[in-house]
Design an enzyme around this catalytic site. Structure first.
Site, short mmCIF file in Angstrom:
data_model
loop_
_atom_site.label_atom_id
_atom_site.label_comp_id
_atom_site.label_asym_id
_atom_site.label_seq_id
_atom_site.Cartn_x
_atom_site.Cartn_y
_atom_site.Cartn_z
N GLU A 81 0.82 -1.11 0.04
CA GLU A 81 -0.05 0.05 0.17
C GLU A 81 0.54 1.20 0.03
O GLU A 81 0.56 2.32 0.16
CB GLU A 81 -1.03 0.09 1.04
CG GLU A 81 -0.45 -0.22 2.46
CD GLU A 81 -1.58 -0.46 3.57
OE1 GLU A 81 -2.09 0.87 4.00
OE2 GLU A 81 -1.95 -1.31 4.17
N CYS A 113 -3.45 -4.24 4.24
CA CYS A 113 -2.39 -5.09 4.65
C CYS A 113 -1.97 -6.53 4.12
O CYS A 113 -1.22 -7.17 4.58
CB CYS A 113 -2.07 -5.21 6.22
SG CYS A 113 -1.80 -3.35 6.70
N THR A 154 3.93 2.88 15.50
CA THR A 154 4.30 1.51 14.99
C THR A 154 4.62 1.24 13.62
O THR A 154 4.95 0.33 13.27
CB THR A 154 3.11 0.77 15.41
OG1 THR A 154 2.02 1.22 15.02
CG2 THR A 154 2.95 0.56 17.02
N ARG A 201 -10.73 2.72 17.72
CA ARG A 201 -11.19 1.40 18.25
C ARG A 201 -12.05 0.48 17.18
O ARG A 201 -12.10 -0.69 17.33
CB ARG A 201 -11.87 1.41 19.74
CG ARG A 201 -10.82 1.94 20.67
CD ARG A 201 -11.90 2.16 21.96
NE ARG A 201 -12.19 0.96 22.40
CZ ARG A 201 -13.31 0.98 23.53
NH1 ARG A 201 -13.79 2.20 24.01
NH2 ARG A 201 -13.69 -0.16 23.90
N THR A 203 -11.06 -0.44 14.52
CA THR A 203 -10.36 -1.38 13.72
C THR A 203 -10.15 -2.38 14.52
O THR A 203 -9.55 -3.43 13.68
CB THR A 203 -8.80 -0.63 13.92
OG1 THR A 203 -8.26 -0.50 14.88
CG2 THR A 203 -8.94 0.55 12.83
N HIS A 236 -1.47 -11.68 11.30
CA HIS A 236 -1.14 -10.26 11.20
C HIS A 236 -0.93 -9.34 12.45
O HIS A 236 -1.62 -9.71 13.46
CB HIS A 236 -2.21 -9.36 10.21
CG HIS A 236 -1.96 -8.09 9.93
ND1 HIS A 236 -0.92 -7.62 9.20
CD2 HIS A 236 -2.78 -7.03 10.42
CE1 HIS A 236 -0.92 -6.34 9.27
NE2 HIS A 236 -1.92 -5.85 9.91
N ASN A 268 4.81 -2.23 12.52
CA ASN A 268 3.68 -2.70 11.60
C ASN A 268 4.36 -2.70 10.24
O ASN A 268 4.21 -1.28 9.87
CB ASN A 268 2.40 -2.20 11.97
CG ASN A 268 1.23 -2.71 10.94
OD1 ASN A 268 1.62 -3.80 10.22
ND2 ASN A 268 -0.08 -2.10 10.81
N SER A 298 -7.39 -4.38 6.12
CA SER A 298 -8.46 -3.56 6.57
C SER A 298 -9.48 -3.14 4.82
O SER A 298 -8.94 -3.44 3.81
CB SER A 298 -8.27 -2.05 6.83
OG SER A 298 -7.43 -2.19 8.11
#
Lengths: 348, 132
Positions: A81, A113, A154, A201, A203, A236, A268, A298
């Site tokens: 991405e 991802c 991250t 949240r 996510t 993941h 990440n 996502s």
């Protein structure tokens, strides 16, 4: 899902940039405290690195391990991405760098991802249907985050590549794979925007947890396996908590998951995250081990795979570069150097 | 923008493809149409290993146009194990780790980008061998 012909991984490789920034340094700049919970670093791409260069090195490492003629690859598929070009495939550059052109399919995949594991499923189908003897797939990212956003603590950089081939040549043979996908908007980046946006949240439970639980439970049901049948499980890893929590919910013992959660060491890596974890698991696996791999992207979806490690792993991986070497090769940078390396300082 | 030039140099830049003289066996880099050793035009493509040693090195503080954002960087002559000595940048290395005779390997990196909307040039640099 499984192909009619046995398919597996015949070689793999990863790559992580050398530079690291401490999450406490990010916190110092944006919140002034410099505090953090536990160890938490993220990999920072050097000033001459991007997704393409990361993918190329991972692909080269995979080719060295597989030790095949690159002209036998019929596909070079990378997911990301953070494409350096909005229009112009990263995969053609990677394929050229490893000598796989021109008689190969090359394409970039996109699904937040998890495009790398989508490409893995497609490569399995291509090899499993006998359209190709070998196909390469991978995921790599220089993960973007808005300066000061919680994501910036991250977002790392790294990637991994896998070469799929006939089962009898494989270091790990696929047993089955599933996908679970819904229309759930939890994280996205609009066209022309530099940084992604996320639903805080949201996510979590309706996105990451629901999709991974669903794909993994479907997979285990399809193959008649339970969490205790897997030696290792790789999920993941957008942070270090999510994969451990979903593993616990699914019944996987923590010690079979935690060694492959690299988020505290490299951040990440978006499309590279689950794939780097899978490569690390293969680095330490023994013949007969079963490994579960579950990605998450996502938007939203999760691909789950079950692989069984073969006797070939012992000799074949000697030709590769263990992920551990990249984890140990580090140089700390402060926020100023990070900002320079990530192109956040404009001179004109 | 140099679409044609970078396209012509891709095999050298990305894969270290040089030439091998079928008459005298000389290995040449980059690709040539005539052997600099014996003058023969009987040459074939030859992919170099990418392994070599630092022959000499300097630190660049005043960079040519397009490379300003990378300073300071190391420019080296790298002696490849097949024989050719080539000029290349070093990357992922600190001053204290740079020395003549040090073993290095080829990696592909961004060398140059023509502005924010031009092509990105990927090519070889060299980096110390990864510790085992």
């Amino acid at each position: 899902m499984k192909p009619t012909r046995a398919v597996g991984v015949i070689g793999y490789g990863g790559y992580i940039p050398r530079y690291r920034i401490d999450a406490a340094e990010v916190d110092r700049v944006w919140r002034g405290s410099g505090k953090k919970e536990g160890q938490s670093f993220k990999a920072v791409p050097g000033p001459d690195e991007d997704t393409t260069t990361i993918a190329i090195q991972a692909a080269r490492n995979a080719m060295d391990m597989a030790s095949i003629d690159p002209n036998e690859l019929r596909a070079v598929w990378f997911g990301t991405e953070s494409k350096p070009y909005a229009v112009k495939p990263t995969s053609t550059i990677v394929a050229d760098a490893i000598g796989a052109l021109p008689h190969a399919n090359a394409a970039d995949w996109e699904f937040a991802c998890k495009p790398g594991t989508e490409a893995m499923q497609a490569a399995i189908g291509m090899v499993g249907s006998d359209m190709a003897r070998y196909a390469m797939c991978g995921g790599a990212d220089t993960a973007q985050a808005k300066p000061g956003d919680v994501l910036e603590y991250t977002t790392g950089a790294g990637g991994a590549a896998f070469i799929l081939g006939p089962g009898q040549e494989s270091v790990a043979v696929l047993q089955a794979s599933t996908s679970y996908v819904t229309n759930t908007t939890d994280f996205f980046r609009r066209e022309g925007q530099e940084y992604p946006n996320h639903g805080q949240r949201f996510t979590g439970e309706p996105a990451y947890f629901h999709h991974i639980r669903s794909s993994v439970m479907t997979l285990m049901e399809e193959i008649g396996a339970g969490p205790g049948d897997f030696t290792f499980a790789v999920f993941h890893q957008p942070n270090s908590q999510f994969p451990l929590r979903v593993a616990a919910e699914l019944g996987f013992a923590r010690n079979r998951v935690e060694p492959f959660v690299l988020t505290n060491l490299v951040g990440n890596t978006y499309s590279g995250a689950a794939m780097l974890g899978f490569a690390k698991a293969l680095d330490v696996a023994s013949p007969g081990d079963r490994i579960l791999l579950a990605s998450y992207g996502s938007g939203a979806g999760s691909d789950a795979f079950s692989y069984e490690v073969t006797d070939k792993i012992v000799e074949v991986r000697k030709r590769g570069v263990p992920i551990e070497r990249y984890l140990k090769r580090t140089k700390s940078v402060d926020y100023a150097m990070y900002a320079r390396y990530r192109g956040k300082l404009r001179r004109n | 923008m140099h679409f044609a030039r970078s396209w012509r140099q891709q095999s050298s830049n990305l894969r270290l493809v040089g030439s091998r003289c079928t008459s005298c066996g000389a290995i040449l880099f980059p690709e040539r149409i005539r052997c600099s050793g014996c003058g023969s035009t009987e040459l074939e493509d030859h992919r170099l290993s990418g392994r070599g040693t630092i022959f000499t090195v300097t630190t660049v503080f005043e960079a040519p146009r397009g490379f300003e954002s990378q300073v300071p960087y190391f420019a080296a002559l790298v002696e490849l194990e097949e024989g050719p000595i080539i000029c290349a940048m070093l990357t992922d290395v600190d001053r204290e780790d740079v020395s003549v005779g040090k073993k290095v390997t080829m990696v592909t990196r961004r060398i140059l980008a023509h502005g924010d909307d031009g092509p990105i040039i990927y090519a070889y640099k060299f980096t110390p061998e990864l510790a085992g």
